[in-house]
Design an enzyme around this catalytic site. Structure first.
Site, PDB file in Angstrom:
ATOM      1  N   GLY A   1      -2.275  -0.175  -3.241  1.00 19.15           N
ATOM      2  CA  GLY A   1      -3.113  -0.584  -2.122  1.00 19.15           C
ATOM      3  C   GLY A   1      -4.135  -1.670  -2.397  1.00 19.15           C
ATOM      4  O   GLY A   1      -4.838  -2.094  -1.479  1.00 19.15           O
ATOM      5  N   ASP A   2      -4.214  -2.149  -3.644  1.00 17.79           N
ATOM      6  CA  ASP A   2      -5.231  -3.169  -3.941  1.00 17.79           C
ATOM      7  C   ASP A   2      -4.813  -4.035  -5.128  1.00 17.79           C
ATOM      8  O   ASP A   2      -5.606  -4.282  -6.032  1.00 17.79           O
ATOM      9  CB  ASP A   2      -6.575  -2.489  -4.221  1.00 17.79           C
ATOM     10  CG  ASP A   2      -7.760  -3.457  -4.152  1.00 17.79           C
ATOM     11  OD1 ASP A   2      -7.592  -4.569  -3.610  1.00 17.79           O
ATOM     12  OD2 ASP A   2      -8.850  -3.108  -4.640  1.00 17.79           O
ATOM     13  N   LEU A   3      -3.564  -4.494  -5.116  1.00 22.81           N
ATOM     14  CA  LEU A   3      -3.094  -5.345  -6.216  1.00 22.81           C
ATOM     15  C   LEU A   3      -3.585  -6.770  -5.988  1.00 22.81           C
ATOM     16  O   LEU A   3      -2.824  -7.691  -5.697  1.00 22.81           O
ATOM     17  CB  LEU A   3      -1.566  -5.290  -6.320  1.00 22.81           C
ATOM     18  CG  LEU A   3      -1.011  -3.966  -6.880  1.00 22.81           C
ATOM     19  CD1 LEU A   3       0.503  -3.930  -6.762  1.00 22.81           C
ATOM     20  CD2 LEU A   3      -1.434  -3.761  -8.334  1.00 22.81           C
ATOM     21  N   ASN A   4      -4.889  -6.943  -6.141  1.00 26.19           N
ATOM     22  CA  ASN A   4      -5.464  -8.274  -5.939  1.00 26.19           C
ATOM     23  C   ASN A   4      -5.537  -9.034  -7.254  1.00 26.19           C
ATOM     24  O   ASN A   4      -5.223  -8.505  -8.324  1.00 26.19           O
ATOM     25  CB  ASN A   4      -6.823  -8.178  -5.228  1.00 26.19           C
ATOM     26  CG  ASN A   4      -7.911  -7.561  -6.082  1.00 26.19           C
ATOM     27  OD1 ASN A   4      -8.099  -7.930  -7.244  1.00 26.19           O
ATOM     28  ND2 ASN A   4      -8.650  -6.607  -5.526  1.00 26.19           N
TER      29      ASN A   4
END
Length: 376
Positions: free
Chosen positions: A228-231
């Protein structure tokens, strides 16, 4: 990135431990002496990079760790944090570059500490993870091959988690979790943070399209657990030199599992595409390479592919709206909170101006080129 379920509210207290207090926590909770400590950036939690001093008692174990102190709202969901922590351990055992978890003196993966501020007592969940080597991919120009690898990594991660079991797994069904892509309609209550301008108009249009097109298609998407947050700040890389003298990059770390929740495969690839666009000089081209990597592991269905453009736009809106809102709450953290906003509004507007058909054509043609062994 963020962690509170339900509405973000001013009741959420971001921890504000000093370096001395944080060092004392490491010793009292984990039984380790600190030789050096420095704060790390965080959205609404508090993180410290900790160097461990060697003593007669602690002759082995990690030399460097990250102390993670969850905000007051997240600290009220210990089951969720326990599951997220066990996922980190599960993925490491499966060969992913995630941190190792340092156990407390009581052999637990986390500990709840209470702080008396005088007027009230607040509780914070603390964890200690090993520090991973490498630098964020935000610091390097990302070429097609690395984008492909990151897409592949995202799909492999979600696919691997199909085999994960835990008695408290249901805690990942996070109703109204503001960072789950399904929660895009909840952004309406934060739009005031944007003022009245073109940016707000685009966000309002995206939210309406999301309600009309995505919410009605959810039953056709395949479910899975999402990171949900592979930035570009949560993926670390190390470089080596190829035989031709070029820099070759390898993923050395995956960080920040605090936004994990049940979602859909297409959510993960959309989120990854959006974040890989942030620093790119050719942002529209990014999606095809990430998609090709993802689909080498998990091919999308026609319905999922059809939603991809709107899902990427929706993630831009989530990130940009919630950053503007959080800046009003934590103005001192503006530099970190507004990382996406520096280029995000421009990229979102470009996608909107080009339109779904034109962007999809670029993405899908690029992805198709990998099938024939020619990357664009």
């Amino acid at each position: 990135m963020s962690s509170g379920d339900g509405q973000q509210s001013q009741a959420l207290t971001k921890p504000s431990f000093s370096e001395v207090q944080a060092s004392a926590l490491v010793e009292s909770v984990f039984g380790l002496k600190v030789s050096k400590i420095q704060p790390l950036p965080s959205y609404d939690d508090q993180n410290f990079h900790v160097c461990i001093a060697r003593t007669k008692v602690t002759t082995d174990g990690p030399n460097e760790c990250v102390l993670k102190i969850s905000n007051t709202e997240s600290s009220k969901t210990p089951d969720l944090i326990e599951v997220q922590t066990h996922i980190i351990m599960f993925l490491r055992a499966a060969g992913f570059p995630t941190a190792s978890v340092c156990r407390t003196k009581g052999d637990n993966v986390s500990s709840l500490v209470s702080v008396d501020s005088g007027s009230e007592v607040k509780s914070y969940l603390v964890r200690l993870l090993t520090y991973l080597p490498g630098r964020p991919i935000a610091e390097i120009p990302i070429g097609p091959q690395l984008l492909y690898e990151i897409g592949r990594l995202a799909a492999k991660l979600d696919k691997t988690l199909e085999k994960f079991h835990h008695p408290k797994l249901s805690s990942l069904h996070r109703e109204n979790f503001i960072w789950n892509l399904k929660s895009v309609p909840l952004l309406e209550k934060y739009l005031y943070a944007l003022g009245q301008n073109r940016n707000r108009e685009i966000v309002e249009q995206v939210i309406q399209l999301f309600k009309d097109e995505v919410m009605t298609s959810l039953s056709h998407f395949r479910e899975c657990i999402n990171h949900g947050d592979l930035n570009d700040h949560n993926i670390l890389i190390v470089s080596s030199e190829s035989a031709f003298g070029d820099a070759v990059y390898q993923v050395s770390g995956i960080l920040d599992f605090d936004d994990m929740s049940y979602g859909y495969y297409v959510f993960e690839v959309a989120i990854t595409i959006m974040y890989m666009m942030i620093e790119s000089k050719t942002p529209i081209q990014v999606g095809g390479h990430v998609l090709a990597g993802f689909e080498s592991v998990v091919p999308l269905t026609p319905v999922e592919r059809g939603a991809l453009f709107l899902l990427v736009c929706s993630r831009f809106c989530q990130s940009l709206v919630l950053a503007a809102y959080s800046c009003q709450l934590y103005p001192e953290n503006e530099e970190y909170l507004m990382i996406t906003a520096k280029t995000g509004w421009k990229h979102l507007q470009q996608m909107f101006d080009m339109g779904r058909k034109a962007v999809e054509e670029i993405w899908f043609e690029t992805a198709k080129s990998y099938e024939s062994g020619i990357s664009m």
